[in-house]
Design a protein around this motif. Structure first.
Motif, PDB file in Angstrom:
ATOM      1  N   CYS A  78       0.861  -1.180   0.000  1.00  0.00           N
ATOM      2  CA  CYS A  78       0.000   0.000   0.000  1.00  0.00           C
ATOM      3  C   CYS A  78       0.902   1.237   0.000  1.00  0.00           C
ATOM      4  N   ASN A  79       0.701   2.123  -0.958  1.00  0.00           N
ATOM      5  CA  ASN A  79       1.579   3.269  -1.131  1.00  0.00           C
ATOM      6  C   ASN A  79       0.766   4.550  -0.949  1.00  0.00           C
ATOM      7  N   ASN A  80       1.127   5.343   0.060  1.00  0.00           N
ATOM      8  CA  ASN A  80       0.361   6.583   0.337  1.00  0.00           C
ATOM      9  C   ASN A  80      -1.142   6.307   0.405  1.00  0.00           C
ATOM     10  N   ASN A  81      -1.510   5.272   1.114  1.00  0.00           N
ATOM     11  CA  ASN A  81      -2.933   4.903   1.262  1.00  0.00           C
ATOM     12  C   ASN A  81      -3.585   4.445  -0.034  1.00  0.00           C
ATOM     13  N   LYS A  82      -2.770   4.199  -1.066  1.00  0.00           N
ATOM     14  CA  LYS A  82      -3.314   3.703  -2.325  1.00  0.00           C
ATOM     15  C   LYS A  82      -2.968   2.215  -2.416  1.00  0.00           C
ATOM     16  N   LEU A  83      -3.984   1.391  -2.667  1.00  0.00           N
ATOM     17  CA  LEU A  83      -3.733  -0.039  -2.765  1.00  0.00           C
ATOM     18  C   LEU A  83      -2.931  -0.355  -4.022  1.00  0.00           C
ATOM     19  N   ASP A  84      -2.178  -1.429  -3.972  1.00  0.00           N
ATOM     20  CA  ASP A  84      -1.484  -1.954  -5.141  1.00  0.00           C
ATOM     21  C   ASP A  84      -2.546  -2.435  -6.148  1.00  0.00           C
ATOM     22  N   PRO A  85      -2.262  -2.362  -7.450  1.00  0.00           N
ATOM     23  CA  PRO A  85      -3.245  -2.844  -8.445  1.00  0.00           C
ATOM     24  C   PRO A  85      -3.698  -4.282  -8.192  1.00  0.00           C
ATOM     25  N   ILE A  86      -2.827  -5.096  -7.631  1.00  0.00           N
ATOM     26  CA  ILE A  86      -3.239  -6.495  -7.353  1.00  0.00           C
ATOM     27  C   ILE A  86      -4.275  -6.513  -6.226  1.00  0.00           C
ATOM     28  N   GLN A  87      -4.059  -5.704  -5.213  1.00  0.00           N
ATOM     29  CA  GLN A  87      -5.037  -5.636  -4.119  1.00  0.00           C
ATOM     30  C   GLN A  87      -6.384  -5.139  -4.644  1.00  0.00           C
ATOM     31  N   ASP A  88      -6.336  -4.076  -5.451  1.00  0.00           N
ATOM     32  CA  ASP A  88      -7.582  -3.535  -6.043  1.00  0.00           C
ATOM     33  C   ASP A  88      -8.308  -4.613  -6.845  1.00  0.00           C
ATOM     34  N   ALA A  89      -7.540  -5.357  -7.649  1.00  0.00           N
ATOM     35  CA  ALA A  89      -8.157  -6.354  -8.533  1.00  0.00           C
ATOM     36  C   ALA A  89      -8.789  -7.487  -7.723  1.00  0.00           C
ATOM     37  N   PHE A  90      -8.158  -7.883  -6.622  1.00  0.00           N
ATOM     38  CA  PHE A  90      -8.743  -8.936  -5.779  1.00  0.00           C
ATOM     39  C   PHE A  90     -10.096  -8.473  -5.222  1.00  0.00           C
ATOM     40  N   GLU A  92     -12.073  -6.034  -6.581  1.00  0.00           N
ATOM     41  CA  GLU A  92     -13.028  -5.849  -7.693  1.00  0.00           C
ATOM     42  C   GLU A  92     -13.537  -7.163  -8.258  1.00  0.00           C
ATOM     43  N   LYS A  93     -12.668  -8.157  -8.332  1.00  0.00           N
ATOM     44  CA  LYS A  93     -13.069  -9.438  -8.938  1.00  0.00           C
ATOM     45  C   LYS A  93     -13.693 -10.409  -7.938  1.00  0.00           C
ATOM     46  N   GLY A  94     -13.798  -9.999  -6.687  1.00  0.00           N
ATOM     47  CA  GLY A  94     -14.386 -10.891  -5.684  1.00  0.00           C
ATOM     48  C   GLY A  94     -13.524 -12.123  -5.445  1.00  0.00           C
ATOM     49  N   ALA A  95     -12.193 -11.918  -5.440  1.00  0.00           N
ATOM     50  CA  ALA A  95     -11.267 -13.048  -5.293  1.00  0.00           C
ATOM     51  C   ALA A  95     -10.963 -13.365  -3.832  1.00  0.00           C
ATOM     52  N   ILE A  96     -11.727 -12.779  -2.939  1.00  0.00           N
ATOM     53  CA  ILE A  96     -11.493 -12.967  -1.501  1.00  0.00           C
ATOM     54  C   ILE A  96     -12.766 -13.509  -0.860  1.00  0.00           C
ATOM     55  N   GLN A  97     -12.617 -14.596  -0.102  1.00  0.00           N
ATOM     56  CA  GLN A  97     -13.768 -15.029   0.703  1.00  0.00           C
ATOM     57  C   GLN A  97     -13.380 -14.890   2.179  1.00  0.00           C
ATOM     58  N   CYS A  98     -12.824 -15.927   2.792  1.00  0.00           N
ATOM     59  CA  CYS A  98     -12.435 -15.740   4.205  1.00  0.00           C
ATOM     60  C   CYS A  98     -11.231 -14.817   4.307  1.00  0.00           C
ATOM     61  N   GLY A  99     -10.412 -14.775   3.251  1.00  0.00           N
ATOM     62  CA  GLY A  99      -9.273 -13.863   3.217  1.00  0.00           C
ATOM     63  C   GLY A  99      -7.983 -14.408   3.804  1.00  0.00           C
ATOM     64  N   ILE A 132      -2.360 -22.217  -1.143  1.00  0.00           N
ATOM     65  CA  ILE A 132      -3.620 -22.964  -1.078  1.00  0.00           C
ATOM     66  C   ILE A 132      -4.766 -22.036  -0.676  1.00  0.00           C
ATOM     67  N   CYS A 133      -5.882 -22.166  -1.403  1.00  0.00           N
ATOM     68  CA  CYS A 133      -7.107 -21.458  -1.017  1.00  0.00           C
ATOM     69  C   CYS A 133      -8.196 -22.502  -0.800  1.00  0.00           C
ATOM     70  N   ARG A 134      -8.819 -22.448   0.360  1.00  0.00           N
ATOM     71  CA  ARG A 134      -9.864 -23.424   0.693  1.00  0.00           C
ATOM     72  C   ARG A 134     -11.247 -22.943   0.267  1.00  0.00           C
ATOM     73  N   CYS A 135     -11.334 -21.687  -0.189  1.00  0.00           N
ATOM     74  CA  CYS A 135     -12.675 -21.111  -0.389  1.00  0.00           C
ATOM     75  C   CYS A 135     -13.061 -20.850  -1.841  1.00  0.00           C
ATOM     76  N   THR A 136     -12.179 -20.227  -2.604  1.00  0.00           N
ATOM     77  CA  THR A 136     -12.631 -19.585  -3.846  1.00  0.00           C
ATOM     78  C   THR A 136     -12.671 -20.492  -5.063  1.00  0.00           C
ATOM     79  N   GLY A 137     -11.944 -21.580  -5.043  1.00  0.00           N
ATOM     80  CA  GLY A 137     -11.856 -22.396  -6.259  1.00  0.00           C
ATOM     81  C   GLY A 137     -10.878 -21.827  -7.273  1.00  0.00           C
ATOM     82  N   TYR A 138     -10.168 -20.765  -6.916  1.00  0.00           N
ATOM     83  CA  TYR A 138      -9.046 -20.198  -7.685  1.00  0.00           C
ATOM     84  C   TYR A 138      -9.455 -19.403  -8.933  1.00  0.00           C
ATOM     85  N   VAL A 139     -10.625 -19.631  -9.501  1.00  0.00           N
ATOM     86  CA  VAL A 139     -10.950 -18.977 -10.781  1.00  0.00           C
ATOM     87  C   VAL A 139     -10.900 -17.453 -10.655  1.00  0.00           C
TER      88      VAL A 139
END
Ligand code: FES
Ligand code: FES
Length: 156
Positions: A78-90, A92-99, A132-139
């Motif tokens: 995180c740079n100056n309170n701005k998330l990294d593009p990878i963090q933003d994309a996770f 936006e794409k709903g790539a996080i469940q339990c986290g 390993i991710c136990r939640c998302t199925g990786y897609v």
């Protein structure tokens, strides 16, 4: 022994035991809890951080071996309170469940994308093969890394 750990561009002087892992020290002596502890045996990737830009399992690295290297944790992206593009994309794409896997996934992706901003789907999958991710199925995780790569390329 006393060591200096350069973590997220800041020097921390910490007293460590020879058997203490980088994961233990980051979490409990430096106080950065974003890096997770999962299996503690090198099998899940939840603890992934960057060491001089390379993704490593912080549970498998003795803290003393990280002295003189640059440690980057999820908090360091995180740079100056701005998330990294990878963090933003996770997000936006709903790539996080339990986290629980998310910081490690993102650090593995960060290591790969810093060397290759146009990865194939296989290269993306390979980059997170140790996480390993136990939640998302990786897609959605693969979609998010692909979207982040596109954002990074647009900014190049
Ligand atoms: S906690 Fe390090 S690989 Fe699982
Ligand atoms: S989101 Fe729960 S383990 Fe990956």
């Amino acid at each position: 022994m006393k060591i200096e750990l350069n973590t997220n561009e800041r020097i921390y002087e910490v007293d460590v035991e020879p058997y203490e892992s980088l994961n233990q020290v980051i979490r409990h002596k430096i106080g950065l809890m974003g890096t997770k502890r999962g299996c503690d045996t090198g099998g899940c990737g939840a603890c992934t951080v960057l060491l001089d830009g390379q993704a490593v399992y912080s549970c498998m690295v003795p803290a003393a071996r990280a002295e003189g290297k640059k440690v980057t944790t999820i908090e360091g992206l995180c740079n100056n309170n701005k998330l990294d593009p990878i963090q933003d994309a996770f997000v936006e794409k709903g790539a996080i469940q339990c986290g629980y896997c998310t910081p490690g996934m993102i650090m593995s992706a960060k290591s790969m994308l810093s060397q290759n901003s146009a990865p194939s789907e296989k290269e993306i999958k390979d980059s997170i093969a140790g996480n390993i991710c136990r939640c998302t199925g990786y897609v959605k995780i693969v979609d998010a890394i692909s979207a982040a790569a596109e954002t990074i390329r647009e900014g190049e």
